[in-house]
Design a protein around this motif. Structure first.
Motif, PDB file in Angstrom:
ATOM      1  N   GLY A 166       0.794  -1.233   0.000  1.00 24.44           N
ATOM      2  CA  GLY A 166       0.000   0.000   0.000  1.00 24.44           C
ATOM      3  C   GLY A 166       0.820   1.273   0.000  1.00 24.44           C
ATOM      4  O   GLY A 166       0.314   2.343  -0.347  1.00 24.44           O
ATOM      5  N   LYS A 167       2.104   1.191   0.402  1.00 24.10           N
ATOM      6  CA  LYS A 167       2.948   2.383   0.476  1.00 24.10           C
ATOM      7  C   LYS A 167       3.978   2.379  -0.640  1.00 24.10           C
ATOM      8  O   LYS A 167       4.610   1.359  -0.918  1.00 24.10           O
ATOM      9  N   THR A 168       4.146   3.542  -1.254  1.00 18.52           N
ATOM     10  CA  THR A 168       5.122   3.666  -2.331  1.00 18.52           C
ATOM     11  C   THR A 168       6.547   3.703  -1.793  1.00 18.52           C
ATOM     12  O   THR A 168       7.472   3.187  -2.428  1.00 18.52           O
ATOM     13  N   LYS A 169       6.732   4.282  -0.610  1.00 18.24           N
ATOM     14  CA  LYS A 169       8.067   4.415  -0.029  1.00 18.24           C
ATOM     15  C   LYS A 169       8.058   3.875   1.400  1.00 18.24           C
ATOM     16  O   LYS A 169       7.160   4.196   2.172  1.00 18.24           O
ATOM     17  N   VAL A 170       9.054   3.064   1.744  1.00 25.59           N
ATOM     18  CA  VAL A 170       9.191   2.515   3.090  1.00 25.59           C
ATOM     19  C   VAL A 170      10.622   2.752   3.555  1.00 25.59           C
ATOM     20  O   VAL A 170      11.556   2.784   2.752  1.00 25.59           O
ATOM     21  N   THR A 171      10.784   2.936   4.881  1.00 28.36           N
ATOM     22  CA  THR A 171      12.093   3.246   5.446  1.00 28.36           C
ATOM     23  C   THR A 171      12.317   2.418   6.699  1.00 28.36           C
ATOM     24  O   THR A 171      11.407   2.250   7.519  1.00 28.36           O
ATOM     25  N   ARG A 172      13.560   1.950   6.855  1.00 34.34           N
ATOM     26  CA  ARG A 172      13.933   1.191   8.039  1.00 34.34           C
ATOM     27  C   ARG A 172      15.403   1.483   8.362  1.00 34.34           C
ATOM     28  O   ARG A 172      16.289   1.208   7.554  1.00 34.34           O
ATOM     29  N   ASP A 173      15.620   2.022   9.580  1.00 33.70           N
ATOM     30  CA  ASP A 173      16.980   2.342  10.036  1.00 33.70           C
ATOM     31  C   ASP A 173      17.736   3.176   9.002  1.00 33.70           C
ATOM     32  O   ASP A 173      18.871   2.870   8.617  1.00 33.70           O
ATOM     33  N   LYS A 174      17.084   4.234   8.513  1.00 31.40           N
ATOM     34  CA  LYS A 174      17.666   5.182   7.549  1.00 31.40           C
ATOM     35  C   LYS A 174      17.921   4.563   6.174  1.00 31.40           C
ATOM     36  O   LYS A 174      18.550   5.193   5.317  1.00 31.40           O
ATOM     37  N   ARG A 175      17.428   3.329   5.961  1.00 33.40           N
ATOM     38  CA  ARG A 175      17.519   2.703   4.642  1.00 33.40           C
ATOM     39  C   ARG A 175      16.132   2.809   4.006  1.00 33.40           C
ATOM     40  O   ARG A 175      15.167   2.233   4.503  1.00 33.40           O
ATOM     41  N   SER A 176      16.028   3.530   2.919  1.00 35.18           N
ATOM     42  CA  SER A 176      14.734   3.781   2.279  1.00 35.18           C
ATOM     43  C   SER A 176      14.651   3.050   0.937  1.00 35.18           C
ATOM     44  O   SER A 176      15.659   2.865   0.242  1.00 35.18           O
ATOM     45  N   TYR A 177      13.411   2.643   0.599  1.00 30.73           N
ATOM     46  CA  TYR A 177      13.159   1.899  -0.635  1.00 30.73           C
ATOM     47  C   TYR A 177      11.891   2.444  -1.277  1.00 30.73           C
ATOM     48  O   TYR A 177      10.933   2.798  -0.585  1.00 30.73           O
ATOM     49  N   THR A 178      11.881   2.441  -2.619  1.00 32.83           N
ATOM     50  CA  THR A 178      10.750   2.974  -3.372  1.00 32.83           C
ATOM     51  C   THR A 178      10.162   1.887  -4.255  1.00 32.83           C
ATOM     52  O   THR A 178      10.898   1.188  -4.976  1.00 32.83           O
TER      53      THR A 178
END
Length: 318
Positions: A155-167
């Protein structure tokens, strides 16, 4: 090349507060004491000292003390009224008792109202129980019947975990499962397991160098997924999720070159992965860790969040 193993799963943490009781300090004050004893008061100095050895003469004696009077029924003096008061009081009690009995005799007798029967408490057998096991409701399509949706998992275009982001660059829903996989063994396992859908989405990291596809196959039960996992195992990858290229420059080359691939199990869902570098080079040991980290991050932030909700409720998150 396969993934090193299962992604690290978060376990619920319980931290109950510990209470402590303290004894209250003694309250109030000590009772003030009073002095006890003491010297007796001195005798009156003006008092006449007692006479010793003197005999009283008839002249010294005063008039004789009066005789105690005795009551006679013929005396006309005042008499006690207590017997009369007692008689009057007894008569009043008899009158009151008679009135009360007459009132009770004329009062219509009505049966006491029946007390309401207590509401039966439901027994433990009447309360629906959550399926046991590691995957709860998500262990089988019987207890988790609703189809998985793209919005639910991706559902989300962008996700982030521990300053690591993915699109996310592209997503797709396939009702024909064989259209979303590659390899004879995995195709057979998917067909035998009564697969009803495969949803896929592709992602890139912030630099655009790491790209990958995550797919989820909806199987009949967890036993069918175990066969899909076995089909996707081995040193040489021939059975895996079909990479889903995007229209952007980063994920457009998905499927060209070397990659790491594998299948993870979550109840009756098979989570399939394909991750590579954009240039398609063969990753070394350190680069394989980078690809594995990206796959774990994206799966935890997307697919596994949706599947964890189904594990607890058997329904899509509201």
């Amino acid at each position: 090349m396969g993934f090193p193993g299962e992604p690290p799963r978060r376990q619920p943490y319980v931290n109950p507060e510990a209470g402590q009781w303290f004894d209250a300090p003694p309250s109030g004050r000590e009772q003030e004491g009073r002095p006890m004893g003491g010297r007796p008061e001195s005798a009156d100095a003006d008092a006449e000292p007692p006479q010793i050895g003197r005999r009283r003469s008839p002249e010294d004696a005063g008039p004789p003390p009066p005789r105690a009077g005795m009551w006679s029924p013929y005396d006309e003096g005042p008499r006690s009224r207590r017997p009369i008061f007692l008689a009057i009081g007894g008569f009043g009690l008899l009158v009151a008792g008679g009135i009360g009995l007459a009132f009770l005799a004329n009062t219509p007798s009505t049966p006491p109202a029946a007390s309401p029967s207590p509401t039966p408490n439901p027994s433990l057998s009447d309360i629906p129980q959550r399926p046991g096991g590691e995957y709860g409701y998500a262990a089988s399509r019987t207890t988790d019947p609703s189809p998985l949706t793209l919005k639910e998992a991706f559902g989300k275009t962008k996700v982030t975990r521990d300053k690591r982001s993915y699109t996310m660059t592209v997503r797709r829903h396939d009702k024909k499962c064989k259209s979303a996989i590659t390899g004879s063994k995995i195709t057979k396992a998917v067909n035998d397991g009564k697969c009803t859908q495969v949803i896929r989405a592709s992602f890139r990291d912030k630099s655009g160098k790491i790209i990958g596809t995550i797919g989820v196959a909806n199987m009949r039960n967890s036993a069918a997924v175990s066969k899909v996992v076995s089909a996707g195992a081995g040193k040489e990858r021939k059975d895996y999720v079909k990479p889903l290229p995007g229209k952007d420059k980063a994920t457009k080359p998905l499927g060209d070159g070397e990659a790491i691939a594998g299948v993870w199990k979550h109840g009756h869902y098979a989570v399939m992965l394909w991750f590579q570098f954009k240039d398609g080079r063969l990753p070394d040991k350190n680069e394989r860790k980078q690809l594995n980290q990206a796959a774990v991050d994206i799966a935890e932030l997307t697919v596994f969040r949706a599947l964890d909700s189904r594990t607890l409720t058997g329904k899509p998150p509201q």
